[in-house]
Write a protein that holds these residues in place. Structure first.
Motif, PDB file in Angstrom:
ATOM      1  N   LEU A  25      78.699 -35.699  25.036  1.00  0.00           N
ATOM      2  CA  LEU A  25      77.125 -35.274  25.239  1.00  0.00           C
ATOM      3  C   LEU A  25      76.656 -36.124  24.099  1.00  0.00           C
ATOM      4  O   LEU A  25      77.226 -36.580  23.229  1.00  0.00           O
TER       5      LEU A  25
ATOM      6  N   ASP B 279      74.168 -37.322  20.956  1.00  0.00           N
ATOM      7  CA  ASP B 279      74.114 -36.734  19.554  1.00  0.00           C
ATOM      8  C   ASP B 279      73.034 -35.726  19.167  1.00  0.00           C
ATOM      9  O   ASP B 279      73.570 -34.908  18.752  1.00  0.00           O
ATOM     10  N   LEU B 280      71.979 -35.698  20.052  1.00  0.00           N
ATOM     11  CA  LEU B 280      71.007 -34.536  19.691  1.00  0.00           C
ATOM     12  C   LEU B 280      71.094 -33.519  20.729  1.00  0.00           C
ATOM     13  O   LEU B 280      70.330 -32.783  20.785  1.00  0.00           O
TER      14      LEU B 280
ATOM     15  N   ARG C 242      71.998 -30.113  21.733  1.00  0.00           N
ATOM     16  CA  ARG C 242      72.123 -28.796  20.933  1.00  0.00           C
ATOM     17  C   ARG C 242      71.616 -27.858  21.556  1.00  0.00           C
ATOM     18  O   ARG C 242      70.624 -27.840  22.364  1.00  0.00           O
TER      19      ARG C 242
ATOM     20  N   LYS D 187      66.904 -37.061  23.446  1.00  0.00           N
ATOM     21  CA  LYS D 187      66.249 -38.117  22.648  1.00  0.00           C
ATOM     22  C   LYS D 187      66.326 -38.055  21.341  1.00  0.00           C
ATOM     23  O   LYS D 187      66.735 -37.030  20.873  1.00  0.00           O
ATOM     24  N   HIS D 188      65.703 -39.188  20.653  1.00  0.00           N
ATOM     25  CA  HIS D 188      66.210 -39.630  19.349  1.00  0.00           C
ATOM     26  C   HIS D 188      65.269 -38.691  18.225  1.00  0.00           C
ATOM     27  O   HIS D 188      64.881 -39.365  17.276  1.00  0.00           O
ATOM     28  N   ASP D 189      65.052 -37.709  18.272  1.00  0.00           N
ATOM     29  CA  ASP D 189      64.298 -37.070  17.333  1.00  0.00           C
ATOM     30  C   ASP D 189      64.282 -35.562  17.599  1.00  0.00           C
ATOM     31  O   ASP D 189      64.464 -34.931  18.423  1.00  0.00           O
ATOM     32  N   GLU D 190      64.683 -34.873  16.225  1.00  0.00           N
ATOM     33  CA  GLU D 190      64.969 -33.313  16.656  1.00  0.00           C
ATOM     34  C   GLU D 190      64.034 -32.500  16.968  1.00  0.00           C
ATOM     35  O   GLU D 190      64.239 -31.469  17.554  1.00  0.00           O
TER      36      GLU D 190
ATOM     37  N   TYR E 183      61.851 -33.516  19.218  1.00  0.00           N
ATOM     38  CA  TYR E 183      61.340 -34.132  20.263  1.00  0.00           C
ATOM     39  C   TYR E 183      61.730 -33.327  21.755  1.00  0.00           C
ATOM     40  O   TYR E 183      62.645 -32.795  21.827  1.00  0.00           O
TER      41      TYR E 183
END
Lengths: 654, 150
Positions: free
Chosen positions: B92, B94-95, B97, B122-125, B127
């Motif tokens: 999965l 990194d982001l 959750r 995507k690359h932003d918590e 986002y």
């Protein structure tokens, strides 16, 4: 006080850009020499103002002045100093400022290196570039001002996006932008040719070094981006056909076509229409790239702006630039661009065919990139276009391109016969086919036919380079030793084509022989990837300057001998609470071993990616060699000494 | 051939070439298009059975279950009205959750479980994939994502 100084410098730069474009252009139209001569000092002054604004912003980052909103959003007191500098272009406002700054660098360069250029052309070129500066400065000032202050500054900043905290990303944006923006010079020259109503072979000689320079930077920038994605995103891929990647790739493709078309325009005085169209197209795609990346229509690492006004503003700039230049082309083109004729079978034809193929490749990428956006904008549903589409289309277009590249090398300008060309290249062709078969026989069965074909194509390029060199230095054949024909421009071409072949070899072999193992591993376990054994030795935790990390240690052995010890990490950047993967890579010319850690699965076990990638370095090596070819070609004295303005000198050199 | 005829032939050849190229492009394009469906659309039977597509939504809290000895993972996506079960065998992002908006590519299995071949976050918590945001809004106009900046 300091940020206000930057803001003021930006306003002044805008005013100077208005002067830089309006005064010389009116001067050219009316024939006022003194008005034309305003161009150079105005351009230099404008550049100084933008540079001052940029330096001011960098200073705000350096001293962590969080009263400036942009600094507060993209920096942090714990951020290491080098990244504070790169944070200047880490988000929307600052990267646009960088865009304008680089445009200023190019304009200033034109203001210095313009010997032999008639004053009206210099004034028009700088005036047109001033128009572009003006548009972007207005955009900065109205929608994206980096100097806006916060009424109540936060105690600490929100930190730079951790993905951008990487040495590769410090240099990637400036180099890529230098390439993008560099096409504005070719564009401005094309506009000057249309406005002045004359396009000579001499014109092509002026434009060539600028275009090759821009192309060289773009090549380096794209390669850096690809390399960064490879080691930083932790997926082990080197190209994803992501819209943002496509945005930089499209101007590169058209720019490549432009370089070749310009060469024909310079040598033979033909393809003028096409050259001008390509110059417009390459710059338009650079603007489109800026729009795609900066407007927020795309969702990716690069998309910062979510303010619709910004998107509309860039779209307006794009519309005016493309619409205006194409109208000018339609209006003035027919008078300015009449050219010499050439036979159906000639080097011109092959070059034309290849630049058409590059244009087709560009449009397939454009379709795949824009279609989903258009559908979405019209509320017709949300779709995405998968990488298989791009891969398939690319191989279909590249095959004839490579074939014609070789044939073009062997053929003569103006007119040739297929029989003669066939005679010249029969050995090279049969050699490449044989080598292709040898490769197929040597490779392991799965997918070897495709790999062998790909390699044969790469050999074909190398053979054509070797034959081209041989033709010029061999004492037999047509006359005496022709060492003098080994001009830097020709050598640059040979080097760049070799680079292209190396990249193809890299792409073919990487796709053919890559082992990707996604697996569950706990310390103490060993997994095999091809001939390599990956042993997960241990895990440890440590604290970085602005992150917490878990680091795994892996020992890789081959037949019992140690090959490498890698330490991939999983970092958690504390300010943004953002996890990041740092891959562990053992690079090698013929293979990379690559480990990235996924996530903890409980009981000390982690999900990990183990990759074996054959010849992946060749992809970037090839790009470097291509860029080297560009640099060598720029060194050609012809581009600097040619001051004669004799129109239409048709030097039909072989 | 006169030059005129030759030019005519050249134009005809270019047109044929362009026609073939266009046909190829459009075929390849059509084959590789992936449509996006929300969990509500899937449970209404709007999603295709054979063709791969994308689904997006929020990962239901407490729904993530991992297999003990492999990378297989099972979770539920929701657009706050309907749910869809997803299985994925891989790593999965990194982001990923629970509670986070994600997009998955894959196919619908016969049992109504979505078999993902790729999971994207995507690359932003903060986002939220725009497809997911739009789908959430469409199926539940009252829904507000907490802390979503965009």
């Amino acid at each position: 006080m300091i940020p206000e100084l930057g803001h003021f410098a930006l306003v002044l730069a805008f005013a100077l850009a208005v002067v830089q474009s309006a005064v010389p252009l009116v001067g050219v139209a009316r024939g006022y020499g003194s008005w034309m001569s305003v161009a150079i000092p105005a351009a230099r002054a404008q550049f100084c103002c933008v540079a001052l604004a940029f330096a001011t912003l960098a200073y705000c980052f350096y001293v962590s002045d969080f009263s400036v909103a942009y600094v507060a959003q993209n920096s942090n007191t714990q951020l290491p100093t080098p990244y504070r500098l790169s944070a200047v272009w880490g988000a929307h406002e600052g990267s646009l400022l960088l865009w304008v700054l680089i445009l200023g660098v190019w304009t200033t360069a034109v203001s210095f290196f313009n010997k032999g250029l008639p004053s009206d052309i210099t004034a028009t070129v700088i005036g047109v570039m001033g128009l572009v500066s003006m548009a972007f400065l207005l955009f900065l000032l109205l929608t994206s001002n980096p100097f806006i202050r916060l009424a109540s500054p936060p105690a600490d900043g929100a930190d730079l996006n951790p993905l951008l905290q990487d040495p590769g990303l410090v240099v990637h944006p400036p180099i890529l932008y230098t390439g993008y923006v560099g096409f504005s010079v070719a564009f401005a020259f094309a506009m000057a040719a249309l406005i002045r109503g004359r396009l000579t072979t001499q014109w092509a000689r002026w434009v060539r070094p600028w275009t090759v320079m821009a192309w060289t930077f773009l090549t380096l920038g794209i390669a850096l981006g690809s390399w960064w994605a490879y080691y930083e995103l932790g997926w082990g891929g080197w190209w994803f056909w992501d819209p943002v990647e496509n945005a930089s790739f499209m101007p590169w493709l058209l720019g490549t076509a432009l370089i070749h078309s310009l060469a024909v325009t310079e040598k033979r005085g033909t393809f003028k229409n096409w050259t001008v169209l390509l110059a417009i197209g390459a710059f338009a795609l650079s603007l489109l790239g800026t729009f795609l990346v900066r407007s927020g229509v795309l969702t990716s690492v690069h998309a910062f702006a979510t303010d619709p006004a910004r998107g509309i503003f860039v779209l307006a700039i794009l519309g005016i630039a493309i619409g205006g230049s194409l109208s000018l082309f339609a209006w003035r083109g027919p008078q300015a661009l009449a050219g010499a004729g050439y036979g159906a079978v000639s080097r011109e034809t092959f070059l034309l065919a290849n630049s058409l193929l590059l244009a087709v490749a560009t449009s397939t990428v454009l379709l795949g990139t824009l279609y989903p956006l258009v559908l979405d904008a019209l509320n017709l549903g949300k779709i995405s276009v998968g990488p298989p589409y791009f891969n398939l289309m690319f191989s279909i277009v590249m095959a004839p391109l490579v074939l014609l590249l070789g044939i073009g090398q062997f053929s003569r300008w103006k007119g040739d016969t297929l029989a003669r060309i066939g005679l010249e290249l029969k050995y090279a062709l049969s050699g490449c086919v044989t080598l292709g078969f040898v490769c197929v026989a040597m490779l392991k069965p799965e997918g070897r036919l495709a790999a062998g074909t790909g390699l044969a194509f790469a050999f074909w390029i190398l053979a054509s380079v070797a034959a081209g060199l041989w033709q010029r230095i061999a004492p037999h054949g047509r006359g005496a030793v022709r060492l003098n024909l080994l001009s830097p421009a020709f050598l640059g071409q040979c080097i760049a084509h070799t680079g292209f072949a190396l990249s193809i070899i890299g792409i073919v072999l990487t796709s053919y022989e890559t082992v990707d193992l996604h697996t569950r591993m706990a310390p103490g376990e060993t997994k095999n990837v091809g001939p390599y054994a990956f042993e997960f030795v241990k895990l440890r935790e440590y604290k970085g300057p602005n992150y917490d990390a878990t680091e795994g240690t892996f020992r890789i052995t081959k037949d019992g001998a140690l090959v490498a010890e890698l330490t991939p990490e999983k970092r958690n950047y504390t300010v943004r609470a953002m996890p990041m993967t740092e891959a562990g890579i053992a690079p090698g010319l013929t293979r990379d071993l690559y480990i990235s850690m996924g996530e903890p699965l409980g009981g000390g076990a982690w999900s990990v990616r183990l990759h074996y990638k054959a010849f992946v370095r060749f992809i970037w090596l090839g790009a470097l060699v291509m860029a080297l070819g560009g640099i060598v070609a720029i060194g050609d004295r012809r581009f600097r000494l040619a001051t004669r303005t004799s129109d239409e000198r048709h030097t039909a050199k072989a | 051939m006169t030059p005129r005829q030759r030019r005519l032939w050249a134009v005809v050849l270019v047109l044929i070439g362009m026609g073939i190229a266009t046909a190829l492009i459009l075929t390849a394009f059509n084959k590789n298009l992936m449509y996006f469906y929300s969990p509500s659309q899937i449970s209404a039977g709007e999603a295709p059975q054979e063709r791969p597509f994308r689904v997006g939504g929020l990962v239901v809290r407490g729904s993530v279950k991992r297999a003990p000895n492999s990378l297989a993972v099972h979770f539920t996506l929701t657009d706050t009205i309907k749910n869809v079960d997803v299985t994925f065998d891989g790593i999965l992002p990194d982001l990923f959750r629970e509670g986070q908006g994600i997009v998955a590519n894959g196919k619908l299995g016969g049992d109504g479980v979505f078999v993902a071949s790729e999971v994207l976050a995507k690359h932003d918590e903060n986002y939220m994939p725009p497809e997911v945001a739009a789908a959430l809004k469409k199926s539940n106009p009252n829904y507000r994502h907490n802390g979503a900046a965009p």
